[in-house]
Design an enzyme around this catalytic site. Sequence first.
Site, PDB file in Angstrom:
ATOM      1  N   SER A  86      11.587   1.390   5.795  1.00 48.80           N
ATOM      2  CA  SER A  86      10.988   2.282   4.801  1.00 48.80           C
ATOM      3  C   SER A  86       9.483   2.074   4.805  1.00 48.80           C
ATOM      4  O   SER A  86       8.997   0.985   5.123  1.00 48.80           O
ATOM      5  CB  SER A  86      11.548   2.025   3.397  1.00 48.80           C
ATOM      6  OG  SER A  86      11.181   3.066   2.527  1.00 48.80           O
TER       7      SER A  86
HETATM    8  C1  LIG Z   1       9.048   7.315   5.335  1.00 50.96           C
HETATM    9  S1  LIG Z   1      10.189   6.620   4.233  1.00 50.96           S
HETATM   10  C2  LIG Z   1      10.065   7.648   2.807  1.00 50.96           C
HETATM   11  C3  LIG Z   1       8.795   7.611   2.067  1.00 50.96           C
HETATM   12  C4  LIG Z   1       8.930   8.094   0.658  1.00 50.96           C
HETATM   13  N1  LIG Z   1       9.060   9.522   0.590  1.00 50.96           N
HETATM   14  C5  LIG Z   1       7.790   7.588  -0.176  1.00 50.96           C
HETATM   15  O1  LIG Z   1       7.088   8.365  -0.804  1.00 50.96           O
HETATM   16  O2  LIG Z   1       7.641   6.360  -0.239  1.00 50.96           O
HETATM   17  C6  LIG Z   1      11.761   7.192   4.878  1.00 50.96           C
HETATM   18  C7  LIG Z   1      12.906   6.875   3.967  1.00 50.96           C
HETATM   19  O3  LIG Z   1      14.063   7.545   4.450  1.00 50.96           O
HETATM   20  C8  LIG Z   1      15.143   6.738   4.049  1.00 50.96           C
HETATM   21  N2  LIG Z   1      16.356   7.105   4.790  1.00 50.96           N
HETATM   22  C9  LIG Z   1      16.694   6.755   6.062  1.00 50.96           C
HETATM   23  N3  LIG Z   1      17.896   7.251   6.362  1.00 50.96           N
HETATM   24  C10 LIG Z   1      18.317   7.961   5.287  1.00 50.96           C
HETATM   25  C11 LIG Z   1      19.486   8.702   5.001  1.00 50.96           C
HETATM   26  N4  LIG Z   1      20.470   8.828   5.893  1.00 50.96           N
HETATM   27  N5  LIG Z   1      19.576   9.293   3.784  1.00 50.96           N
HETATM   28  C12 LIG Z   1      18.597   9.159   2.866  1.00 50.96           C
HETATM   29  N6  LIG Z   1      17.468   8.452   3.083  1.00 50.96           N
HETATM   30  C13 LIG Z   1      17.327   7.865   4.279  1.00 50.96           C
HETATM   31  C14 LIG Z   1      14.675   5.327   4.342  1.00 50.96           C
HETATM   32  O4  LIG Z   1      15.440   4.376   3.658  1.00 50.96           O
HETATM   33  C15 LIG Z   1      13.225   5.406   3.895  1.00 50.96           C
HETATM   34  O5  LIG Z   1      13.063   4.949   2.597  1.00 50.96           O
END
Ligand SMILES: C[S@@+](CC[C@H](N)C(=O)[O-])C[C@H]1O[C@@H](n2cnc3c(N)ncnc32)[C@H](O)[C@@H]1O
Length: 372
Positions: A86
């Site tokens: 993340s």
């Molecule tokens: C780039 S980060 C998100 C940043 C967030 N929008 C912020 O403002 O901090 C990507 C996120 O997607 C989540 N993620 C990964 N696979 C996922 C899934 N199958 N369903 C939902 N979230 C997921 C990760 O856990 C991670 O927190």
Amino acid sequence: MTGWQAQSSALAKAVAATTTVGDTRWLAAVEETPRHVFVPRHYVQRDGDWVAVTAADARWLNAVYADAPLVTELLPDGLGRLSVVSSSTKPALMVRMLDALDVGDGHRVLEIGTGTGYNAALLCHRLGAESVFSVDIGVGLVAAARERLAALGYAPTLVAADGRFGLPGHGRFDRIVATCSVPTVPWAWAEQLTDGGLVLVDVKVGSQAGSLVLLRRYPDRLEGRFLARWAGFMPARDGDVAPSPPPGERAGPVAESVTFVDPDPWTALVPWFLASAGRSPVVGVTRYGPGLDGWRVSAADGSWSEVEPADARGLRVVRQGGPRRIWADVEDAHRVWAGAGRPGWERLGLVVTPDRKHGVWLDDPAAVLRTF
Ligand SMILES: C[S@@+](CC[C@H](N)C(=O)[O-])C[C@H]1O[C@@H](n2cnc3c(N)ncnc32)[C@H](O)[C@@H]1O
């Protein structure tokens, strides 16, 4: 102005300086939202190790208010190495995406990938928390984001779930924005969108192979264009764990050839995408050699190719093995791309139908280049 407000105001100005923003309310959201509440800790790499940076570190606040992505969560992968699961996205990219999403007053917005909760806070600032829904596969991430948002007086609907199923049971959404990438667009998102609703998502059919696409919901399909500027998000995970590392190279017969095509994906991301779309997608791409000018590429089905550093004429020796000749796919994609006048992302579009078929088109939805 307090310390953070001077910093967030400078951050909003930095975003405005690099990004064309139609709806300046997103800049106001950046200016008035304390990013440090959402990033109490981030990680940087020093000498090959991840090191936590917190409020105890003099550099923390400046890093939090820089227009840069920050790694916020690490988990061990199948090989025991720490993997980034993340991060807080670069603020200019968040604003660019929110602006492209054409969010209007009263819209209900679903975010896939809550992460720190900061992007959800920007949405709450603009729309009110009752219109904001966000899901993340990380249970601890969602719990932390809920607390941070509550500290600002926001109580959006947050759910720990696999966002590839959308958020069933909460009515239709006018907009869906995903901050993790997917290899295909889940049809569940189309089913949860209002007619004419929009979804913005990073479609990555392979490693670095794809970009942000803005799709509109029509009765029988999702359809729209890629955004002009490339962006990359971490892939959606299958569970609250780190994704598995790509398969290693396999033994077997090896074919040798030569090429003038530059194997560096970053020099030509559109053909790199076309090379993976509808083929066994490239899952690993690494440099090697003294000048790091050689490239090793591996695909999901175990196919691999090794492209040697270029000689003085730019010629490279290529070795390939496994079930497919993936370098042949890359060369073919370069030919198609060059034949079409080397189009940028803005000339490419995507159509997705309920049978889960994806068509990549050039300029006109009837001119499909690839299906997957
Ligand atoms: C780039 S980060 C998100 C940043 C967030 N929008 C912020 O403002 O901090 C990507 C996120 O997607 C989540 N993620 C990964 N696979 C996922 C899934 N199958 N369903 C939902 N979230 C997921 C990760 O856990 C991670 O927190």
